[in-house]
Design a protein around this motif. Sequence first.
Motif, PDB file in Angstrom:
ATOM      1  N   ALA A   2       0.834  -1.204   0.000  1.00 42.63           N
ATOM      2  CA  ALA A   2       0.000   0.000   0.000  1.00 42.63           C
ATOM      3  C   ALA A   2       0.868   1.254   0.000  1.00 42.63           C
ATOM      4  N   ARG A   3       1.914   1.247   0.840  1.00 46.11           N
ATOM      5  CA  ARG A   3       2.835   2.394   0.861  1.00 46.11           C
ATOM      6  C   ARG A   3       3.501   2.541  -0.501  1.00 46.11           C
ATOM      7  N   ASP A   4       3.893   1.414  -1.076  1.00 46.38           N
ATOM      8  CA  ASP A   4       4.557   1.420  -2.372  1.00 46.38           C
ATOM      9  C   ASP A   4       3.661   2.033  -3.439  1.00 46.38           C
ATOM     10  N   PHE A  23      -5.475   0.799  -7.298  1.00 46.19           N
ATOM     11  CA  PHE A  23      -5.106   1.344  -5.988  1.00 46.19           C
ATOM     12  C   PHE A  23      -4.172   2.551  -6.091  1.00 46.19           C
ATOM     13  N   GLU A  49       5.889   5.979  -0.393  1.00 43.40           N
ATOM     14  CA  GLU A  49       4.728   6.474  -1.136  1.00 43.40           C
ATOM     15  C   GLU A  49       5.064   7.689  -1.986  1.00 43.40           C
ATOM     16  N   PHE A 109      11.737   0.996   1.650  1.00 43.48           N
ATOM     17  CA  PHE A 109      11.299   0.267   2.842  1.00 43.48           C
ATOM     18  C   PHE A 109      12.417   0.152   3.870  1.00 43.48           C
ATOM     19  N   ALA A 114       0.137   5.194  -0.957  1.00 43.40           N
ATOM     20  CA  ALA A 114      -0.694   5.452   0.209  1.00 43.40           C
ATOM     21  C   ALA A 114       0.219   5.865   1.357  1.00 43.40           C
ATOM     22  N   PHE A 121      -4.065  -7.220  -2.518  1.00 43.93           N
ATOM     23  CA  PHE A 121      -4.964  -6.959  -1.403  1.00 43.93           C
ATOM     24  C   PHE A 121      -6.120  -7.956  -1.462  1.00 43.93           C
ATOM     25  N   ARG A 148      -4.945   6.554  -5.233  1.00 45.84           N
ATOM     26  CA  ARG A 148      -4.226   7.268  -4.171  1.00 45.84           C
ATOM     27  C   ARG A 148      -3.624   8.546  -4.716  1.00 45.84           C
TER      28      ARG A 148
END
Lengths: 285, 412
Positions: free
Chosen positions: A184-186, B106, B81, B60, A189, B95, B110
């Motif tokens: 999701a971060r990727d 998605f 992000e 990350f 978000a 997901f 966003r």
Amino acid sequence: MARRGRFAPYLLVLPGGLWLLAFFLIPMTLMASLSLQSGNLIDGFRQTFHWQNYRDGIGVYGGVLARSLGYALAATVACAVLSYPAAHWIAFRAGRHKTRYLFLLVVPYFVSFVLRTFAWRQVLTDDGPLLGPLKDHGLLPTDFRVLDTGFAVIAGLTYNFLPFMALPIYVALERVDRSLPEAARDLYAGRAAAFARVLLPLSLPGVFAGAVLTFVPMAADYVNAEVLGGPDDTMVGGVVRAEYFDNGAYPTASALSFTLMAVLLVAVLAYARALGARNVLGDAA
Amino acid sequence: MQNGVPAIGLRDVAKAFPGRGGTVPALRGVDLAVAAGEFFSVLGPSGCGKTTLLRVVAGFETPDRGEVRLDGASVDGVPPERRDVNTVFQSYALFPHMNVFDNVAFGLRRRGVGRAEVRERVGRMLEVVELTGREKARPDALSGGQRQRVALARALVNRPRAVLLDEPLAALDLRLRQAMQGELKRVQREVGVTFVLVTHDQGEALAMSDRVAVMNDGRIEQVGTPREVYERPRTRFVAGFVGTSNLIAGRVTEWRPEGAVLAFGADGRVVVPDASARSGEPLEIAVRPEKIGIGRDRPDDARCALRGTVADVGYLGASTTYSVATAAGDVVVYAQNDDATRTPAARGDRVWVSWHQRHSYALDAASHDDTNPDADRRPPTRSGGGPDGAVRSDAEADGSARSGAARRGGVA
């Protein structure tokens, strides 16, 4: 071989089945029967299919019933709000020490339920260790009190049932693939959006399970209301206890118990329906 | 090779993780430049740091030192992000509570892309990955290959600077993996986006990439085209991990115009062009088994030649594997069975093994190799399935020696 295979499942459910029969179904049937009887302790009770017991119970104690559900609901929400961050922290941040923190979470519950609740009474008394100093320093008015209020009852319920909410949430969070929040971060978000769009919906089954595990026993609880609450804070569990043991009104107590059960059943089913629908709609909703 | 600013640039990136008794380094100072539009692979055994490398680029992990640049701009402190790269996770990380369409949409949502454009772009991307019609399907209703394509579409639809793929084919079975190799390459060509793919499967890396970086123990050992990496491995590790190599160590006995000469026994002679070692200095060289010929007659003087005894013969149908004990150690030879009338050498035969000197290449003396501690005896290091493809079938590649060769025999 085939014969044994055919009977094996029945043999396996036999012990549990007998247990349920002896300690759940038979007492339930007896209670159901009792709730429709009329009479009194001295003359004895007779089965008359006296449905009026239910109508009387609801008529007299409808307010108490509503209050019980309200308190239980408030305490359930408080449990969820308090335990979600803790469960999240243990699941994602505690690293190797997860079991240690989970143990810390349940350790107070090795102490007896009633004892714990009485301990809270000590803490919350008007001039006790919590309120006393605050009043001395003029931070609270001298007539401010927590004990014997609805707030104290809700707080006590929340405290006493917290692990039943925290543990299912922890399990649900623990089951979420670690790469999902990262994905999701990727996909642009931020932290908040990743939580709201991915982690929270995926952990809702845990919240749902926790809510059922806490709401149902809390709605029927009477210890917290009797120990921490005032005369205006009685819950239906307390009334059942009083009708049964103090007044000997067995049919009324039984009818009230069944009413509570029916209300809880309807509430939980409605809740499951609503939450299930949200899960199915997912992000589009 | 690279014109202008690299799409992804790493300078001296190091990262260590807390572990037993201190920290465990995952990256020990990595420099890398991936050109825009390139299909770049990072190849290495599990635990070599390649996934950490990808996670540092995606944002990350924060590197302990060094710098990551995307399109020339430092992304120090920029959260994932806000980095214009997208990742295809090893587990795909689809997901589970969203259908295919919502998964792919998605990233666009966003970023606040309008409803109509989302529908159009997602539709087009699902066409590219051939999943049109499965928009409403849930991830758990898809096959492994379909999930993989959804993950790819979910990354590509955002038109990022680069797509980072972490072992994207590892979860698929052999047949599907081979099909998806071609598929990935096709999609990459079609959209022209930079791909950085991390894998432990050398067949995968060689077949798909424009360039390959071979990693070991937190360092990049060599970067080059698949051909360069296979034909001219620079270090002992690369020679052993990419394909199979015979490693031969000796001392330079003389220098000739054609190169350094190493003598073995009475009539064994190996010539190495462009070796930097001088007379009397130790030198280690590698030779690919398929470059070596085997025969009973003495080869002509121009060839590198060793005399030895056949220790083992493995008949594989299309080819035969010989292990020959020579004065320079065991030498493995892959011979094509292209002449059915020729009697092959048998166990115990005295034979010559020989190769053209351009196929002997010197390895860097500084090369470190943790997977093969018995550096004195120097047995031939083997791994993987050679150039002929993805014989390795699981994620358990450890880059070490003989199991790969054994599996080769088993599969053929």
